[in-house]
Structure formats: C-alpha cells, structure tokens
Design an enzyme around this catalytic site. Structure first.
Site, PDB file in Angstrom:
ATOM      1  N   ARG A 180       0.826  -1.220   0.000  1.00 41.42           N
ATOM      2  CA  ARG A 180       0.000   0.000   0.000  1.00 41.42           C
ATOM      3  C   ARG A 180       0.852   1.258   0.000  1.00 41.42           C
ATOM      4  O   ARG A 180       0.376   2.335  -0.360  1.00 41.42           O
ATOM      5  CB  ARG A 180      -0.922  -0.002   1.218  1.00 41.42           C
ATOM      6  N   HIS A 223       8.983 -21.293   9.783  1.00 43.06           N
ATOM      7  CA  HIS A 223      10.406 -21.133   9.459  1.00 43.06           C
ATOM      8  C   HIS A 223      11.313 -22.029  10.306  1.00 43.06           C
ATOM      9  O   HIS A 223      12.440 -22.307   9.912  1.00 43.06           O
ATOM     10  CB  HIS A 223      10.833 -19.669   9.588  1.00 43.06           C
ATOM     11  N   GLU A 251      13.909 -16.732  24.833  1.00 43.75           N
ATOM     12  CA  GLU A 251      14.317 -15.507  24.153  1.00 43.75           C
ATOM     13  C   GLU A 251      14.624 -14.419  25.177  1.00 43.75           C
ATOM     14  O   GLU A 251      13.922 -14.296  26.179  1.00 43.75           O
ATOM     15  CB  GLU A 251      13.215 -15.013  23.214  1.00 43.75           C
ATOM     16  N   LYS A 260      15.313 -24.761   9.471  1.00 45.44           N
ATOM     17  CA  LYS A 260      16.604 -24.717  10.137  1.00 45.44           C
ATOM     18  C   LYS A 260      17.344 -26.043   9.943  1.00 45.44           C
ATOM     19  O   LYS A 260      16.763 -27.117  10.004  1.00 45.44           O
ATOM     20  CB  LYS A 260      16.425 -24.422  11.627  1.00 45.44           C
ATOM     21  N   HIS A 297       5.726 -23.733  16.299  1.00 44.92           N
ATOM     22  CA  HIS A 297       7.140 -24.083  16.369  1.00 44.92           C
ATOM     23  C   HIS A 297       7.414 -25.257  17.306  1.00 44.92           C
ATOM     24  O   HIS A 297       8.056 -26.243  16.933  1.00 44.92           O
ATOM     25  CB  HIS A 297       7.970 -22.880  16.839  1.00 44.92           C
ATOM     26  N   LYS A 347       2.367 -18.168   9.194  1.00 42.65           N
ATOM     27  CA  LYS A 347       1.619 -18.371  10.426  1.00 42.65           C
ATOM     28  C   LYS A 347       1.226 -17.012  11.007  1.00 42.65           C
ATOM     29  O   LYS A 347       1.861 -16.003  10.667  1.00 42.65           O
ATOM     30  CB  LYS A 347       2.459 -19.172  11.429  1.00 42.65           C
ATOM     31  N   LYS A 373       9.595 -15.041  26.758  1.00 37.15           N
ATOM     32  CA  LYS A 373      10.335 -13.842  26.374  1.00 37.15           C
ATOM     33  C   LYS A 373      10.989 -13.227  27.610  1.00 37.15           C
ATOM     34  O   LYS A 373      10.569 -13.459  28.732  1.00 37.15           O
ATOM     35  CB  LYS A 373       9.413 -12.828  25.699  1.00 37.15           C
TER      36      LYS A 373
END
Length: 516
Positions: free
Chosen positions: A64, A200, A238, A204, A262, A170, A362
């Site tokens: 856009r 993804h 993470e 790996k 995942h 996803k 996280k």
C-alpha cells in the site's frame, strides 16, 4: 569435559551440488513490510549469489506504500545490507540482483485490485517473464482471506500454462474453529497441493537433522522409546521482549505464538515414527499421527499440567528492562502470557509414560532453542561404593544460537580410584563444516519454488495442532490468571515451571534447567 566431533575432510572438500529453483514470478503481498525486508529479500539475494536462482526469476512486490520500483529496490537493498541473514553482501552483487525486483502499489482489500494484478502479470509474461506464479502472503493473518478470495475471483489461482502456488505465513488461525474456516477459504480457491504453509523453524538445518540423527544411526534408533527414555524437554527461550509487536502479541500470547506451531513441530519430529519415504506426504502423515496421540486437556488437566507467566522489570546484559505491562501499546492490566509451559503425554506404543515438557518465554536469561532427551538411569548401583554420582545420559539437539548435537555420558576420572565424571561429545555445524548452512527462509523459499512441500505443514496437521492448543486457551480464559507479573526479566521464568515438574516427582535428580 568435552570432545569435538568433526566431519571428515572429504565432506568439507565435496559440497553437494546446489539445486536450482523453477522459473517463476514471486508475488509478495506485504512487500513494504518487516518480514520482506529482514527475511525474504535477504534469503532471495543469498540464493541468487550461490547460483540457486533460475535465470527466469523475478519478484513483484505488492504494498500500500506508494513508491516506484527504483525506490523499492533502494530500500530493500539498504535493508539487505544490514540484515544478519544476508551473507557476503556486496554492491556489485546487489546491482545484479535488484534487476529482478519490481513493485506495484495496491490495496489488498479492494476487489478491483486483483484484475489489475492479473493484467500486470500478463504484461510481464508477454515481455519474457515466467508463466509460473508463486504468491507469498507476507501480511497479518487477518489479511489472508481477502487476498485468497481476490486471487480466486481474478482467475489467478490456476494457469493453463505453468503452475500456481501460494505460501501462507503463520498463524494459521487463532483456534481450531478459525483455522478450519481459513482452510475452507483456502480450499475454495487453491488445491491443497498448491498450498505451502510456512513454519520457518522447519527450515533450520538442525531441525531437519533430527530425522537424520534418529533414523540413520543404529546407535540411537533402538533406544528412542519409552524403554530407555525418561523424559524430553523442548525449550525456546528468548531475551527479547515484544519489541514493536505489542498489538499482535496482546491478541496472541506465547502459547499461540510459539507452542501452537514451532514447539509442536519440534515435538512431532522428535516423537514421530519413521516415514516410509522422505517425501512431503509421508513425513507429514507421521507428524499428524503424533498430534492425534496427544489427548486434548480438560480444564482440570490444564490447571495441573500447564504453567504461564508474564515478565516484570529486570536486568538483561546490564540494562534495566521494563515489565511487559510497561511496554508501549500493552494494556496496563494485561493478562497475556509471555511465558508458557506444558507437560504433554503422547499416548501411543512408543511413548506411553514418557512426558514431554515444552516451554517458551520472552525476556528470559538467554537465547536458547534446544531439545534435550533424558535417558533413564542404569538399573543397578554398580558404583554405589564410590563417592561418584552417576548421571543419566542426555542427548541435546541445539538449534540456536549454535547449531549442533551433544551427548553427555559418564567416564572414569584418571587415577587409582574409580571416580566418574560426566563428559560431553559435541558436534557443531560451524566447527565441522565451517558454515552454519543456509538460513531457514532460503531453504523454504527454494523448496516452494521447486515444488517440494516436505518442510511445510498440511491442513490436517495444522488443525490437529489447534485441537491440542484450543482447549488450553479456553481453560486459561476460564481459570483465574496468576498474579502477573510472576517472573523478572532476565530470569529463567516463573517458579510455576518447577511446580509443573513436581507433579511427576522431578524435584531432585531430574530437575530441569538450561543446558550449559
């Protein structure tokens, strides 16, 4: 104590021939977005630099944001130069690559846009472009349905000459009902064989190596079952927070964002039966069987076998980190989980009685993605008269930050007395091959261009995952939320993780922690 396992010199000197993708026009919806800049364009550039790109390959970016093709090339070039996924960026290499990039302004919610897109593609084909079309939906999940319906209404879902495929990012819905509804929309336009649902993590190198490790080594395959394995833990930790995705994360949370795709994929590859062949349908069928062997939880099960958390303020790398509720765009009374842990039981012959502990969060102590397979202790105290403690064997499959596999086993210390010590045999991709291999999006983009769906998820696979996750989400909505925040940024997560382990009695010898 550790030993390094290296590949033979022959392996280093004889790289396998590089496959080449089919000719095609890759149409990227959301071409001005973050995923395109950080992942897709760097991945495509890398493929072109190593000779995997068909000479008749082009990109048509759709967005856009008003800009010319020249401006699109400049902006993506600047992003590719900075991306950590780009290998060996050079001005000359980019100059050669950017001629493949084109841009078109369009509103994906406007049905009138899709006939214009068809006209643009027909014009490109008249000028020598490939008749094959690969549509990549790099947009928020809510935008997928109008794109799919628009492509179908414009007749872009099939070609008389050439092939048509679509790649979906996803999340594939937010629960079982919405996933089924999205799949119905997809199947109303595209045949399942033309649909590539991308996760993804499956691209790996070490994730792909799980099956090779399990099924090509007679040292490990016979013990990969309930008779020898005590429990399995799968961790995705993470240090980062929600960054600029607060609005998305508030609606999603850790369970939907990570476990529903995942981590369940890692669980399936760890637990699946050997496929009859390494092809798309054979591999995916065995993964589906694993998901079907996990019984959906009742509210009482969820209360006992899950844990959730939300980070508060803390310190990471010497820096003060605000709590989740202090992040921009987050509700100050949010009960969205930034940490999720689940104890799964796979109720089949191979895994009966073996718990799989899944956790992700996280703002934890460090970045880590790994699978740890804990074998049972030996059945008799042969060394009970010594002062040594015999630790059970552990196989660790490290996915990030350092890809590799390590095996912990016991050995005798040098000396006149029988004293044992745990040692490690370590295999590292970097040490053995001098490279970490292609990044995930390179592999998956190339596979989608070649028509290989092995590393992509199938409809029944996605719905089987949601069949497991949706009851947990519904129970969490019913049960009172913990007193958030319940873990500090920079810690290993909430103490409820340890409570989850105590249900099985893992309070001492089986206490689970990050691998060292």
């Amino acid at each position: 104590m550790s030993a390094i396992i290296q590949a033979s010199p022959l392996e280093k000197l004889s790289p396998e021939p590089l496959p080449t993708g089919d000719s095609c026009v890759l149409v990227i919806f959301g071409a001005s977005g973050d995923l395109t800049r950080r992942k897709l364009i760097p991945g495509l550039y890398n493929l072109a630099c190593v000779g995997c790109m068909n000479p008749q390959f082009e990109v048509l970016g759709i967005g856009r944001t008003p800009m010319s093709t020249e401006e699109f090339r400049r902006k993506t070039g600047e992003a590719a130069a900075k991306s950590k996924d780009t290998r060996d960026f050079s001005e000359s290499g980019w100059t050669d690559f950017e001629t493949r990039l084109n841009y078109m302004v369009g509103d994906i919610n406007d049905p009138n846009f899709y006939p214009q897109l068809r006209s643009r593609l027909e014009e490109m084909e008249k000028n020598g472009s490939s008749p094959n079309h690969l549509f990549y939906v790099s947009t928020p999940a809510s935008a997928a349905e109008p794109i799919i319906e628009g492509l179908g209404a414009a007749g872009l879902n099939h070609r008389d000459q050439g092939w048509t495929r679509i790649v979906l990012e996803k999340p594939f819905g937010r629960d079982l009902e919405s996933s089924r509804a999205l799949n119905d929309v997809v199947h109303g336009v595209f045949d399942e064989k033309a649909v590539y649902r991308i996760d993804h993590y499956l691209g790996k190198e070490t994730v792909q190596n799980i099956l090779v490790f399990r099924f090509s080594n007679s040292l490990f395959e016979p013990v990969w079952n309930r008779n020898y394995i005590d429990y399995v833990e799968i961790t995705v930790a993470e240090t980062v927070g929600v960054e600029n995705r607060a609005a998305f994360y508030e609606e999603t949370g850790a369970l939907r964002d990570m476990v529903a795709n995942h981590l369940l994929q890692l669980l399936a590859l760890t637990a699946m039966e050997p496929p009859i062949a390494f092809d798309a349908d054979s591999v995916r069928e065995q993964k589906v069987q694993v998901f079907r062997s996990i019984r959906p939880m009742s509210v009482e099960d969820v209360a006992r076998f899950t844990a959730r958390g939300q980070y508060g303020s803390g310190m990471i790398d010497g820096k003060h980190i605000p709590g989740y509720r202090q992040e921009p765009g987050v509700n100050r009374n949010s009960v969205t989980e930034t940490y999720a842990a689940v104890k799964f039981q796979i109720e089949n012959w191979r895994w009966a009685g073996v718990p799989f502990y899944i956790r992700t969060g996280k703002r934890l102590a460090r970045n880590l993605t790994e699978i740890r397979v804990h074998l049972k202790p030996t059945p008799q105290p042969l060394f009970a008269s010594t002062s040594s403690v015999i630790d059970p064997n552990v196989i660790t499959i490290s996915i990030q930050p350092d890809e590799g596999i390590s095996i912990a086993f016991d050995a005798k210390r040098p000396g006149t007395q029988v004293r044992t010590v745990t040692v490690q045999a370590n295999f590292s991709y970097q040490e053995s091959f001098g490279s970490k291999g292609p990044v995930a999006y390179e592999t998956l983009l190339l596979d989608s261009m070649r028509g290989d769906a092995t590393l992509f998820t199938r409809r029944d696979e996605v719905e089987a995952e949601w069949r497991i996750i949706t009851p947990i989400e519904e129970a969490w909505a019913h049960l009172p939320a913990p007193n958030f925040p319940n873990y500090a940024a920079g810690s290993e997560g909430p103490t409820s993780w340890h409570d989850l382990l105590e249900i099985r009695g893992n309070t001492g010898e089986h206490a689970i922690s990050y691998s060292k």
